[in-house]
Design a protein around this motif. Structure first.
Motif, PDB file in Angstrom:
ATOM      1  N   ALA A 134       0.838  -1.206   0.000  1.00  8.66           N
ATOM      2  CA  ALA A 134       0.000   0.000   0.000  1.00  8.66           C
ATOM      3  C   ALA A 134       0.873   1.256   0.000  1.00  8.66           C
ATOM      4  O   ALA A 134       0.558   2.233  -0.694  1.00  8.66           O
ATOM      5  CB  ALA A 134      -0.931  -0.011   1.200  1.00  8.66           C
ATOM      6  N   GLN A 135       1.971   1.253   0.732  1.00  9.81           N
ATOM      7  CA  GLN A 135       2.865   2.402   0.762  1.00  9.81           C
ATOM      8  C   GLN A 135       3.514   2.622  -0.602  1.00  9.81           C
ATOM      9  O   GLN A 135       3.648   3.759  -1.059  1.00  9.81           O
ATOM     10  CB  GLN A 135       3.930   2.225   1.845  1.00  9.81           C
ATOM     11  CG  GLN A 135       3.386   2.396   3.244  1.00  9.81           C
ATOM     12  CD  GLN A 135       4.407   2.095   4.320  1.00  9.81           C
ATOM     13  OE1 GLN A 135       5.392   1.398   4.079  1.00  9.81           O
ATOM     14  NE2 GLN A 135       4.162   2.618   5.517  1.00  9.81           N
ATOM     15  N   ARG A 136       3.903   1.542  -1.257  1.00 11.66           N
ATOM     16  CA  ARG A 136       4.482   1.669  -2.602  1.00 11.66           C
ATOM     17  C   ARG A 136       3.441   2.232  -3.574  1.00 11.66           C
ATOM     18  O   ARG A 136       3.751   3.079  -4.415  1.00 11.66           O
ATOM     19  CB  ARG A 136       5.000   0.320  -3.090  1.00 11.66           C
ATOM     20  CG  ARG A 136       6.316  -0.096  -2.462  1.00 11.66           C
ATOM     21  CD  ARG A 136       6.973  -1.259  -3.197  1.00 11.66           C
ATOM     22  NE  ARG A 136       6.085  -2.394  -3.403  1.00 11.66           N
ATOM     23  CZ  ARG A 136       5.943  -3.425  -2.590  1.00 11.66           C
ATOM     24  NH1 ARG A 136       6.675  -3.487  -1.492  1.00 11.66           N
ATOM     25  NH2 ARG A 136       5.112  -4.411  -2.864  1.00 11.66           N
ATOM     26  N   LEU A 137       2.196   1.773  -3.462  1.00 10.32           N
ATOM     27  CA  LEU A 137       1.123   2.255  -4.329  1.00 10.32           C
ATOM     28  C   LEU A 137       0.873   3.746  -4.096  1.00 10.32           C
ATOM     29  O   LEU A 137       0.740   4.519  -5.052  1.00 10.32           O
ATOM     30  CB  LEU A 137      -0.162   1.452  -4.078  1.00 10.32           C
ATOM     31  CG  LEU A 137      -1.378   1.870  -4.894  1.00 10.32           C
ATOM     32  CD1 LEU A 137      -1.113   1.668  -6.376  1.00 10.32           C
ATOM     33  CD2 LEU A 137      -2.600   1.089  -4.456  1.00 10.32           C
ATOM     34  N   LEU A 138       0.842   4.175  -2.849  1.00 14.49           N
ATOM     35  CA  LEU A 138       0.637   5.587  -2.546  1.00 14.49           C
ATOM     36  C   LEU A 138       1.773   6.449  -3.099  1.00 14.49           C
ATOM     37  O   LEU A 138       1.541   7.537  -3.644  1.00 14.49           O
ATOM     38  CB  LEU A 138       0.509   5.802  -1.037  1.00 14.49           C
ATOM     39  CG  LEU A 138      -0.816   5.372  -0.419  1.00 14.49           C
ATOM     40  CD1 LEU A 138      -0.747   5.482   1.096  1.00 14.49           C
ATOM     41  CD2 LEU A 138      -1.948   6.209  -0.962  1.00 14.49           C
ATOM     42  N   ALA A 139       2.987   5.961  -2.971  1.00 13.34           N
ATOM     43  CA  ALA A 139       4.134   6.714  -3.510  1.00 13.34           C
ATOM     44  C   ALA A 139       4.023   6.838  -5.026  1.00 13.34           C
ATOM     45  O   ALA A 139       4.265   7.914  -5.592  1.00 13.34           O
ATOM     46  CB  ALA A 139       5.436   6.030  -3.119  1.00 13.34           C
ATOM     47  N   ALA A 140       3.624   5.762  -5.693  1.00 14.23           N
ATOM     48  CA  ALA A 140       3.455   5.809  -7.153  1.00 14.23           C
ATOM     49  C   ALA A 140       2.332   6.770  -7.539  1.00 14.23           C
ATOM     50  O   ALA A 140       2.452   7.527  -8.512  1.00 14.23           O
ATOM     51  CB  ALA A 140       3.165   4.409  -7.686  1.00 14.23           C
ATOM     52  N   LEU A 141       1.240   6.762  -6.773  1.00 17.87           N
ATOM     53  CA  LEU A 141       0.134   7.675  -7.064  1.00 17.87           C
ATOM     54  C   LEU A 141       0.555   9.130  -6.866  1.00 17.87           C
ATOM     55  O   LEU A 141       0.171  10.005  -7.651  1.00 17.87           O
ATOM     56  CB  LEU A 141      -1.071   7.349  -6.179  1.00 17.87           C
ATOM     57  CG  LEU A 141      -1.823   6.064  -6.528  1.00 17.87           C
ATOM     58  CD1 LEU A 141      -2.864   5.749  -5.464  1.00 17.87           C
ATOM     59  CD2 LEU A 141      -2.469   6.181  -7.898  1.00 17.87           C
ATOM     60  N   ARG A 142       1.353   9.401  -5.835  1.00 22.24           N
ATOM     61  CA  ARG A 142       1.845  10.770  -5.621  1.00 22.24           C
ATOM     62  C   ARG A 142       2.720  11.222  -6.789  1.00 22.24           C
ATOM     63  O   ARG A 142       2.602  12.354  -7.262  1.00 22.24           O
ATOM     64  CB  ARG A 142       2.645  10.844  -4.324  1.00 22.24           C
ATOM     65  CG  ARG A 142       1.783  10.911  -3.095  1.00 22.24           C
ATOM     66  CD  ARG A 142       2.606  11.207  -1.830  1.00 22.24           C
ATOM     67  NE  ARG A 142       1.795  11.018  -0.667  1.00 22.24           N
ATOM     68  CZ  ARG A 142       1.896  10.011   0.192  1.00 22.24           C
ATOM     69  NH1 ARG A 142       2.836   9.101   0.020  1.00 22.24           N
ATOM     70  NH2 ARG A 142       1.091   9.909   1.226  1.00 22.24           N
ATOM     71  N   ARG A 143       3.616  10.343  -7.230  1.00 20.81           N
ATOM     72  CA  ARG A 143       4.483  10.697  -8.366  1.00 20.81           C
ATOM     73  C   ARG A 143       3.652  10.985  -9.613  1.00 20.81           C
ATOM     74  O   ARG A 143       3.910  11.944 -10.338  1.00 20.81           O
ATOM     75  CB  ARG A 143       5.491   9.583  -8.633  1.00 20.81           C
ATOM     76  CG  ARG A 143       6.620   9.527  -7.632  1.00 20.81           C
ATOM     77  CD  ARG A 143       7.735   8.582  -8.078  1.00 20.81           C
ATOM     78  NE  ARG A 143       7.285   7.223  -8.334  1.00 20.81           N
ATOM     79  CZ  ARG A 143       7.182   6.267  -7.415  1.00 20.81           C
ATOM     80  NH1 ARG A 143       7.522   6.519  -6.165  1.00 20.81           N
ATOM     81  NH2 ARG A 143       6.779   5.054  -7.738  1.00 20.81           N
ATOM     82  N   GLU A 144       2.641  10.171  -9.858  1.00 22.01           N
ATOM     83  CA  GLU A 144       1.785  10.364 -11.038  1.00 22.01           C
ATOM     84  C   GLU A 144       1.010  11.676 -10.920  1.00 22.01           C
ATOM     85  O   GLU A 144       0.867  12.410 -11.899  1.00 22.01           O
ATOM     86  CB  GLU A 144       0.814   9.187 -11.179  1.00 22.01           C
ATOM     87  CG  GLU A 144      -0.133   9.299 -12.354  1.00 22.01           C
ATOM     88  CD  GLU A 144       0.561   9.329 -13.707  1.00 22.01           C
ATOM     89  OE1 GLU A 144      -0.101   9.770 -14.672  1.00 22.01           O
ATOM     90  OE2 GLU A 144       1.740   8.933 -13.819  1.00 22.01           O
TER      91      GLU A 144
END
Length: 139
Positions: A37-47
């Motif tokens: 979930a943390q990796r997904l949130l980081a990817a969403l922030r970058r996007e």
């Protein structure tokens, strides 16, 4: 009876080990889910940051293109020369300034009249109070 007690103790020990193993597996699975979930949130922030930067660039480009097209349309379709247009704009600005100045003067004059009227009213009230006899303090 000891055989029976030993059997019950063995079953209880196996049951405790089973529960411990199940608990450990659950905690490990939860930790893995949290990390994912943390990796997904980081990817969403970058996007989101990438899209924001892209949208800002598109807005600025659209603004520049729109301004250029507006300037070109005015330059092509304006029947007056540049000097004539500047003179007309200056005349309009001057009339707006004069209109504002006139309204400001009128507002100031109205304020002065209202203040003078209020002052006269206060003086009348003051003189009236002076002419009245003092209230009886014996009552």
């Amino acid at each position: 009876m000891t055989v029976e007690n030993d059997a019950i103790a063995e079953v209880a020990r196996r049951f405790a080990e089973s529960i411990h193993a199940e608990r450990t597996a659950t905690l490990e699975a939860l930790a893995a889910e949290r990390e994912a979930a943390q990796r997904l949130l980081a990817a969403l922030r970058r996007e989101h940051e990438r899209q924001s930067a892209s949208a800002t660039g598109a807005f600025v480009a659209g603004l520049v293109v729109g301004a250029a097209l507006g300037f070109a349309a005015v330059a092509l379709f304006n029947p007056r020369s540049g000097n004539e247009t500047r003179q007309r704009l200056a005349a309009r600005a001057s009339s707006v300034r004069q209109s504002f100045a006139e309204r400001l003067r009128a507002a100031i004059a109205a304020g002065q009249r209202a203040a003078a009227e209020r002052e006269q009213e206060l003086w009348r009230e003051y003189r009236k109070r002076l002419s009245e006899p003092p209230p009886d303090s014996a009552a």
